[in-house]
Scaffold this motif. Structure first.
Motif, PDB file in Angstrom:
ATOM      1  N   ALA A   1       0.408   3.146   6.695  1.00 32.46           N
ATOM      2  CA  ALA A   1      -0.323   3.460   7.928  1.00 32.46           C
ATOM      3  C   ALA A   1      -1.826   3.372   7.652  1.00 32.46           C
ATOM      4  O   ALA A   1      -2.257   3.235   6.502  1.00 32.46           O
ATOM      5  CB  ALA A   1       0.058   4.853   8.405  1.00 32.46           C
ATOM      6  N   THR A   2      -2.606   3.470   8.698  1.00 31.33           N
ATOM      7  CA  THR A   2      -4.056   3.306   8.594  1.00 31.33           C
ATOM      8  C   THR A   2      -4.694   4.181   7.516  1.00 31.33           C
ATOM      9  O   THR A   2      -5.491   3.668   6.719  1.00 31.33           O
ATOM     10  CB  THR A   2      -4.728   3.546   9.967  1.00 31.33           C
TER      11      THR A   2
ATOM     12  N   LEU B   1      -3.959   2.654   4.192  1.00 34.57           N
ATOM     13  CA  LEU B   1      -4.672   1.381   4.016  1.00 34.57           C
ATOM     14  C   LEU B   1      -6.146   1.612   3.699  1.00 34.57           C
ATOM     15  O   LEU B   1      -6.727   0.901   2.876  1.00 34.57           O
ATOM     16  CB  LEU B   1      -4.516   0.512   5.258  1.00 34.57           C
ATOM     17  N   ARG B   2      -6.751   2.609   4.321  1.00 33.74           N
ATOM     18  CA  ARG B   2      -8.157   2.924   4.012  1.00 33.74           C
ATOM     19  C   ARG B   2      -8.302   3.379   2.562  1.00 33.74           C
ATOM     20  O   ARG B   2      -9.249   2.979   1.865  1.00 33.74           O
ATOM     21  CB  ARG B   2      -8.671   3.990   4.967  1.00 33.74           C
TER      22      ARG B   2
ATOM     23  N   SER C   1      -2.045  -8.155   5.493  1.00 31.19           N
ATOM     24  CA  SER C   1      -1.997  -8.287   6.954  1.00 31.19           C
ATOM     25  C   SER C   1      -0.951  -9.307   7.383  1.00 31.19           C
ATOM     26  O   SER C   1      -0.190  -9.079   8.330  1.00 31.19           O
ATOM     27  CB  SER C   1      -3.383  -8.687   7.473  1.00 31.19           C
TER      28      SER C   1
END
Length: 88
Positions: A52-53, A56-57, A82
């Motif tokens: 999830a975001t 990924l960060r 991606s």
């Protein structure tokens, strides 16, 4: 879904349907190994639902700070990931 199985399916699809070069496949495999290593080091189960975001960060920060990759390398790794995530 277990990320390893999905990734192998992704690579098989690239080879058979997209006709990508062997060097691209090799790079994508390396990128996946780095991602999986990051997940394991951070006690994140290698499941698609866990990508999830926020993860990924943290992964991007890991690439830059801990691995010391340059911007272009990080961009390629993000593009690789991606492409994989867009299929699933």
């Amino acid at each position: 879904m277990i990320i390893d199985l999905c990734y192998q399916e992704f690579l098989d699809n690239l080879i058979s349907e997209e006709n990508v070069s062997s060097s691209t496949i090799k790079s994508y495999k390396t990128d996946f190994k780095v991602l999986k290593s990051f997940l394991l080091k951070n006690n994140i189960k290698p499941l698609l639902d866990n990508i999830a975001t926020p993860v990924l960060r943290r992964y991007i920060s890991y690439l830059k700070i801990q691995k010391g990759y340059r911007t272009n390398t990080i961009r390629r790794k993000i593009h690789s990931l991606s492409s994989f995530l867009n299929i699933f």
